[in-house]
Write a protein that holds these residues in place. Structure first.
Motif, mmCIF file in Angstrom:
data_model
loop_
_atom_site.group_PDB
_atom_site.id
_atom_site.type_symbol
_atom_site.label_atom_id
_atom_site.label_comp_id
_atom_site.label_asym_id
_atom_site.label_seq_id
_atom_site.Cartn_x
_atom_site.Cartn_y
_atom_site.Cartn_z
ATOM 1 N N VAL A 100 31.379 -34.958 16.823
ATOM 2 C CA VAL A 100 30.683 -33.700 16.528
ATOM 3 C C VAL A 100 31.185 -32.593 17.445
ATOM 4 C CG1 VAL A 100 28.425 -32.621 16.208
ATOM 5 C CG2 VAL A 100 28.661 -35.103 15.969
ATOM 6 N N HIS A 101 31.341 -31.398 16.863
ATOM 7 C CA HIS A 101 31.766 -30.223 17.605
ATOM 8 C C HIS A 101 30.804 -29.071 17.329
ATOM 9 C CE1 HIS A 101 35.741 -32.156 18.295
ATOM 10 N NE2 HIS A 101 35.507 -32.679 17.104
ATOM 11 N N LEU A 102 30.720 -28.141 18.258
ATOM 12 C CA LEU A 102 29.870 -26.965 18.147
ATOM 13 C C LEU A 102 28.397 -27.364 17.999
ATOM 14 C CD1 LEU A 102 32.304 -24.753 16.032
ATOM 15 C CD2 LEU A 102 31.964 -24.763 18.508
ATOM 16 N N GLN A 103 27.563 -26.495 17.448
ATOM 17 C CA GLN A 103 26.117 -26.715 17.465
ATOM 18 C C GLN A 103 25.655 -27.401 16.171
ATOM 19 O OE1 GLN A 103 25.340 -22.523 18.517
ATOM 20 N NE2 GLN A 103 24.258 -23.290 20.306
ATOM 21 N N ASN A 104 26.006 -28.673 16.058
ATOM 22 C CA ASN A 104 25.691 -29.433 14.844
ATOM 23 C C ASN A 104 24.933 -30.721 15.119
ATOM 24 O OD1 ASN A 104 27.006 -27.723 12.823
ATOM 25 N ND2 ASN A 104 28.891 -28.252 13.905
ATOM 26 N N LEU A 105 24.403 -30.870 16.334
ATOM 27 C CA LEU A 105 23.702 -32.110 16.673
ATOM 28 C C LEU A 105 22.347 -32.214 15.981
ATOM 29 C CD1 LEU A 105 24.508 -32.372 20.479
ATOM 30 C CD2 LEU A 105 25.384 -33.831 18.653
ATOM 31 N N GLN A 106 21.646 -31.090 15.816
ATOM 32 C CA GLN A 106 20.333 -31.153 15.173
ATOM 33 C C GLN A 106 20.449 -31.721 13.768
ATOM 34 O OE1 GLN A 106 18.353 -27.406 14.536
ATOM 35 N NE2 GLN A 106 16.424 -28.369 13.921
ATOM 36 N N THR A 107 21.424 -31.253 13.012
ATOM 37 C CA THR A 107 21.614 -31.760 11.649
ATOM 38 C C THR A 107 21.874 -33.254 11.672
ATOM 39 O OG1 THR A 107 22.519 -29.621 10.983
ATOM 40 C CG2 THR A 107 22.939 -31.483 9.528
ATOM 41 N N LEU A 108 22.714 -33.695 12.598
ATOM 42 C CA LEU A 108 23.029 -35.121 12.677
ATOM 43 C C LEU A 108 21.805 -35.946 13.071
ATOM 44 C CD1 LEU A 108 25.816 -36.514 12.257
ATOM 45 C CD2 LEU A 108 25.923 -36.775 14.727
ATOM 46 N N SER A 109 20.950 -35.379 13.898
ATOM 47 C CA SER A 109 19.795 -36.141 14.387
ATOM 48 C C SER A 109 18.832 -36.532 13.278
ATOM 49 C CB SER A 109 19.051 -35.337 15.463
ATOM 50 O OG SER A 109 18.380 -34.219 14.903
ATOM 51 N N TYR A 110 18.796 -35.749 12.197
ATOM 52 C CA TYR A 110 17.880 -36.048 11.106
ATOM 53 C C TYR A 110 18.237 -37.347 10.380
ATOM 54 C CZ TYR A 110 16.035 -31.284 11.548
ATOM 55 O OH TYR A 110 15.456 -30.129 12.006
ATOM 56 N N ILE A 111 19.500 -37.774 10.515
ATOM 57 C CA ILE A 111 19.911 -39.020 9.857
ATOM 58 C C ILE A 111 20.335 -40.053 10.904
ATOM 59 C CG2 ILE A 111 20.571 -37.953 7.660
ATOM 60 C CD1 ILE A 111 23.506 -38.063 8.650
ATOM 61 N N SER A 112 19.764 -39.978 12.086
ATOM 62 C CA SER A 112 20.183 -40.869 13.180
ATOM 63 C C SER A 112 20.047 -42.341 12.813
ATOM 64 C CB SER A 112 19.388 -40.562 14.454
ATOM 65 O OG SER A 112 18.006 -40.797 14.246
ATOM 66 N N LYS A 113 19.039 -42.677 12.016
ATOM 67 C CA LYS A 113 18.834 -44.089 11.659
ATOM 68 C C LYS A 113 19.939 -44.622 10.760
ATOM 69 C CE LYS A 113 13.815 -44.007 12.254
ATOM 70 N NZ LYS A 113 12.478 -44.152 11.615
ATOM 71 N N LYS A 114 20.631 -43.727 10.045
ATOM 72 C CA LYS A 114 21.756 -44.153 9.214
ATOM 73 C C LYS A 114 23.015 -44.405 10.040
ATOM 74 C CE LYS A 114 20.762 -41.777 4.827
ATOM 75 N NZ LYS A 114 20.998 -42.898 3.900
ATOM 76 N N LEU A 115 22.985 -43.958 11.303
ATOM 77 C CA LEU A 115 24.208 -43.914 12.091
ATOM 78 C C LEU A 115 24.282 -44.985 13.164
ATOM 79 C CD1 LEU A 115 24.206 -40.024 12.637
ATOM 80 C CD2 LEU A 115 25.246 -41.303 10.746
ATOM 81 N N THR A 116 23.410 -45.968 13.097
ATOM 82 C CA THR A 116 23.324 -46.950 14.183
ATOM 83 C C THR A 116 24.597 -47.781 14.334
ATOM 84 O OG1 THR A 116 22.191 -48.451 12.665
ATOM 85 C CG2 THR A 116 20.812 -47.096 14.117
ATOM 86 N N SER A 117 25.355 -47.933 13.273
ATOM 87 C CA SER A 117 26.592 -48.727 13.360
ATOM 88 C C SER A 117 27.835 -47.848 13.510
ATOM 89 C CB SER A 117 26.749 -49.607 12.120
ATOM 90 O OG SER A 117 26.877 -48.804 10.957
ATOM 91 N N ILE A 118 27.622 -46.534 13.666
ATOM 92 C CA ILE A 118 28.727 -45.587 13.780
ATOM 93 C C ILE A 118 28.811 -45.090 15.218
ATOM 94 C CG2 ILE A 118 29.604 -43.337 13.007
ATOM 95 C CD1 ILE A 118 28.129 -43.814 10.362
ATOM 96 N N LYS A 119 30.011 -45.027 15.775
ATOM 97 C CA LYS A 119 30.206 -44.523 17.120
ATOM 98 C C LYS A 119 30.198 -42.990 17.087
ATOM 99 C CE LYS A 119 30.428 -48.620 18.699
ATOM 100 N NZ LYS A 119 29.279 -49.170 19.440
ATOM 101 N N LEU A 120 29.377 -42.385 17.937
ATOM 102 C CA LEU A 120 29.202 -40.938 17.935
ATOM 103 C C LEU A 120 29.750 -40.325 19.217
ATOM 104 C CD1 LEU A 120 25.525 -40.593 16.615
ATOM 105 C CD2 LEU A 120 27.654 -40.744 15.306
ATOM 106 N N PHE A 121 30.467 -39.214 19.063
ATOM 107 C CA PHE A 121 30.993 -38.437 20.171
ATOM 108 C C PHE A 121 30.558 -36.989 19.987
ATOM 109 C CE2 PHE A 121 33.760 -42.031 19.650
ATOM 110 C CZ PHE A 121 34.189 -42.382 20.920
ATOM 111 N N TYR A 122 30.379 -36.287 21.095
ATOM 112 C CA TYR A 122 30.078 -34.860 21.023
ATOM 113 C C TYR A 122 30.879 -34.131 22.098
ATOM 114 C CZ TYR A 122 27.838 -30.350 21.559
ATOM 115 O OH TYR A 122 27.618 -29.003 21.646
#
Length: 373
Positions: A100-122
């Protein structure tokens, strides 16, 4: 099997963060990584988008041209609906990594439960308090959630930024990844200064002050025009070259007209040949109010330009003996320094530390290390 990577940037203009994402997408090893640049809307034809498409890198919009109904839904639900659309793409394509780049973490947080098997970087591309905010702000709370629930790996552009992020979140593992450039591209330009000036319409005998950066509050174009006006009053051959796009471009144009400088200022946007534009300059001026790590200063040094830089810019941007850091309290100081020179800042860094080849190796190691966990 290649590792699927989403570089999530929201929009894809020609700013510094977007240019860095473009470089990542172009230079990551295609035998190891399947790269997609994810944006919210159909991207405009910026220079970065053109470069990606020319090199067959997919730029994937979460929204294509929306229907009237979808516009209404989006207006009502905002980022939650954008997150829903992104979630559908994630379910379908199953990326291994989302960076993730720039101010896009809030959008990603809404689907955090879908992302448990995905590696996340910011990657934090500017001052942490500007990009992430403080406790209680949407981006800060989203980062906190993703760090705690999804092991979000924070990435800073220099050591001081990493320390600040660690303190903000009570962690000790923020990674440091310098902004990088293709050093050889800016060192070795096969056109002469006179040829380039003729092509873009700058007088051959001009003293050219250059600036490359988004037309935004942070870049402080008002100050830049003020100091240029003072230099131009003394030197009729002074010329200002501004390269960029952004929300304040029209106000900059009006300021130029107000000062009667239309014949001595050139604005260029959406350029893919910035290495040539640096060569057209005599000095580089960068009076920002604040910055994360502006890669254009590294590019200017690689091009061999004397750089006059705001003291609000991190000193990690100094990689040669070409940089002077000046207070933005006075444009007179800047005008005098540009006309007469100024003391340069000395550091133990070198351009090689910012070579994109080495940065990409580090990023690939991060991706592979995290992906193997």
């Amino acid at each position: 099997m290649r590792t699927k990577v989403y570089e999530l940037v929201g929009s894809m203009g020609d700013g510094g963060a977007e240019t860095l994402v473009k470089d990542y997408a172009l230079k990551l090893d295609k035998e190891k990584f399947d790269i997609t640049v994810v944006v919210w809307n159909d991207p405009r034809e910026s220079a970065n988008v053109k470069r990606l498409r020319e090199n067959h890198v997919r730029v994937l919009p979460v929204y294509h041209t929306p229907s009237c109904l979808e516009r209404v839904i989006r207006k009502i639900f905002g980022k939650r609906y954008t997150a829903y659309r992104l979630g559908r793409l994630v379910d379908k394509e199953k990326p291994d990594i989302i960076h993730v780049h720039l101010q896009n973490l809030q959008t990603l947080s809404y689907i955090s439960k879908k992302l448990t098997s995905i590696k996340l970087f910011y990657t934090c591309h500017s001052l942490p308090e500007n990009m992430i905010g403080r406790p209680g702000s949407s981006e800060f709370d989203a980062a906190r959630l993703l760090i705690d629930s999804n092991k979000l790996q924070m990435i800073a552009l220099h050591e001081a930024m990493a320390d600040e992020i660690d303190t903000m979140f009570g962690i000790n593992n923020t990674a440091i990844l310098n902004n990088g450039i293709d050093v050889a591209r800016f060192e070795n330009v096969d056109k002469t200064k006179l040829e380039i000036r003729e092509q873009i319409g700058i007088p051959q005998n001009a003293f050219v002050i250059g600036h490359i950066g988004r037309f935004s509050y942070a870049k402080n174009h008002e100050f830049l025009l003020e100091l240029f006006d003072k230099i131009h009053t003394k030197n009729a051959n002074a010329f200002l070259l501004l390269v960029g796009a952004g929300e304040l471009k029209e106000s900059v144009v009006e300021n130029i007209k107000h000062r009667g400088l239309e014949q001595s200022v050139l604005i260029l946007s959406n350029r893919k040949d910035t290495e040539c534009l640096y060569k057209a300059m005599d000095v580089f001026a960068f009076p920002s109010r604040y910055e994360g790590f502006p890669v254009s200063i590294i590019e200017a040094q690689a091009a061999g330009l004397r750089c006059f830089v705001s003291d609000q810019v991190p000193k990690e941007t100094c990689a040669t003996d070409l940089v002077s850091y000046l207070s933005i309290d006075s444009s007179d100081i800047w005008a005098y320094a540009i006309e007469n020179g100024a003391e340069t800042y000395h550091s133990d860094r070198t351009l090689e530390q910012y070579d994109m080849k080495e940065i990409i190796k580090q990023l690939q190691n991060m991706y592979m290390m995290e992906n193997d966990k």
